[in-house]
Design an enzyme around this catalytic site. Sequence first.
Site, PDB file in Angstrom:
ATOM      1  N   THR A 155       0.848  -1.200   0.000  1.00 21.72           N
ATOM      2  CA  THR A 155       0.000   0.000   0.000  1.00 21.72           C
ATOM      3  C   THR A 155       0.881   1.246   0.000  1.00 21.72           C
ATOM      4  OG1 THR A 155      -1.936   1.032   1.037  1.00 21.72           O
ATOM      5  CG2 THR A 155      -0.277   0.164   2.531  1.00 21.72           C
ATOM      6  N   ASN A 156       0.311   2.390   0.321  1.00 22.49           N
ATOM      7  CA  ASN A 156       1.056   3.649   0.387  1.00 22.49           C
ATOM      8  C   ASN A 156       0.526   4.439   1.577  1.00 22.49           C
ATOM      9  OD1 ASN A 156      -1.278   5.380  -0.560  1.00 22.49           O
ATOM     10  ND2 ASN A 156      -1.090   3.920  -2.252  1.00 22.49           N
ATOM     11  N   GLY A 157       1.119   5.607   1.813  1.00 16.82           N
ATOM     12  CA  GLY A 157       0.795   6.360   3.032  1.00 16.82           C
ATOM     13  C   GLY A 157      -0.384   7.307   2.908  1.00 16.82           C
ATOM     14  N   SER A 158      -1.242   7.113   1.915  1.00 19.87           N
ATOM     15  CA  SER A 158      -2.367   8.045   1.748  1.00 19.87           C
ATOM     16  C   SER A 158      -3.309   7.984   2.949  1.00 19.87           C
ATOM     17  CB  SER A 158      -3.134   7.678   0.471  1.00 19.87           C
ATOM     18  OG  SER A 158      -4.333   8.399   0.432  1.00 19.87           O
ATOM     19  N   ALA A 209      -4.914   7.272  -4.102  1.00 21.63           N
ATOM     20  CA  ALA A 209      -3.582   6.799  -4.478  1.00 21.63           C
ATOM     21  C   ALA A 209      -3.735   5.316  -4.814  1.00 21.63           C
ATOM     22  CB  ALA A 209      -2.620   7.006  -3.322  1.00 21.63           C
TER      23      ALA A 209
END
Length: 392
Positions: free
Chosen positions: A207-210, A274
């Site tokens: 995943t990502n930090g959104s 994102a």
Amino acid sequence: MQGRNIILGVSGSIAAYKVVQVARDLTQHGARVDVLMTEGATRFVTPLTFQTLTRRSVITDLWQDWTEDAQGHISLGEEADIMLVAPASAQTLARLALGLADDMVSLTALATYAPLVLAPAMNYHMWEHPATREHVRTLQDRGATVLTPGRGRLASGAVGEGRLAAPAEIVGAVRWRLGRSGKLAGKRVVVTAGGTREALDPVRYLTNGSSGRMGYALAQAAIDAGADVTLVSANVELSPPWGATLVPVTAATEMFAATEQACKHADVLVMAAAVSDYRPENPSDSKLTKTGGAMEFRLVENPDIVASISRPGLLKVGFAAETENLIENAHAKLERKGLALIVANDAEATIGAPNAALTLLYGGDRVEELGMLPKEEAAERVISAVARLLGA
Ligand code: C5P
């Protein structure tokens, strides 16, 4: 809410103490809040509490002596942008439904054209009683927005439906109702938010930090502008804006299906999520265990959601979070994905942060720098740009 005139009618329920917070929040949002209390309400909370928080006098008595202050209140109904009744007791709902005018709250509701927002709170037998059900239906048929009371432990100790909605929800409903006549009234806007999760196994993912903050702020700004908003939300821990239709998703493929479905009748797609460009090709059905060495995953490309969805009349807005060549890269994406507008920002500075320095790029090389703003304000600017593109 800045500069809006709100009448807050408080009726007799123990939940009146929670409405103190509502009065404070509305005032802090910049609204002028005039509080009217029934006699019953004053038994639970003093007028002075509301007076102090709203910095306005509070009327409790229909028969008070004539003073300049009281004279000013006669015009309250005419000046009001909205009338909120919270808590709305069974008695007050009945008065409003029947058009009675024997206290300041019901009298003012009868004397104003302002839209009504009602936040009921009562014992669950009273809420379920056919008389109350009928009064609620009558009020809804006349255009009132009625918040559904929560289920839970009531002041009496009994468990049931009848609890006053949370203060944040009441403020959200007022905000939603105030926005209904805005620039995007009648427009359907789909907003995607958050970061997708691509499963490696049942408990691990890429995943990502959104945080979803930008997408949620955009959804709120679109609601404030009067739009009907569907919020396709991936793994966000924020409360959605009141009035948004929330579609929770996890992975990019789910987001694709949900967004495509929501866009069937939409005027605008704002793709703020994102989205993971890749996903593990064969996620494991069981939890992966250590192998004692390196582990390899093959990633396959996810569909490009915003590029794949297109329909005549659908205006598409994308985001470009870049770490280098911001403008060139954003411009290329604008064209490749068929967007009317792309919002470019510095990926490292923006993802998960409360502020964003946005640059808006339109077709035909038009560029607009917004500078560093809190995401809420930046979102309002993006939605204003959308309204201009729609010619609204
Ligand atoms: O190509 P890039 O991922 O930088 O493009 C960003 C824009 O495209 C964002 O609006 C994002 O939500 C959208 N996007 C998408 N589907 C993907 C990847 C990105 O809709 N698979």
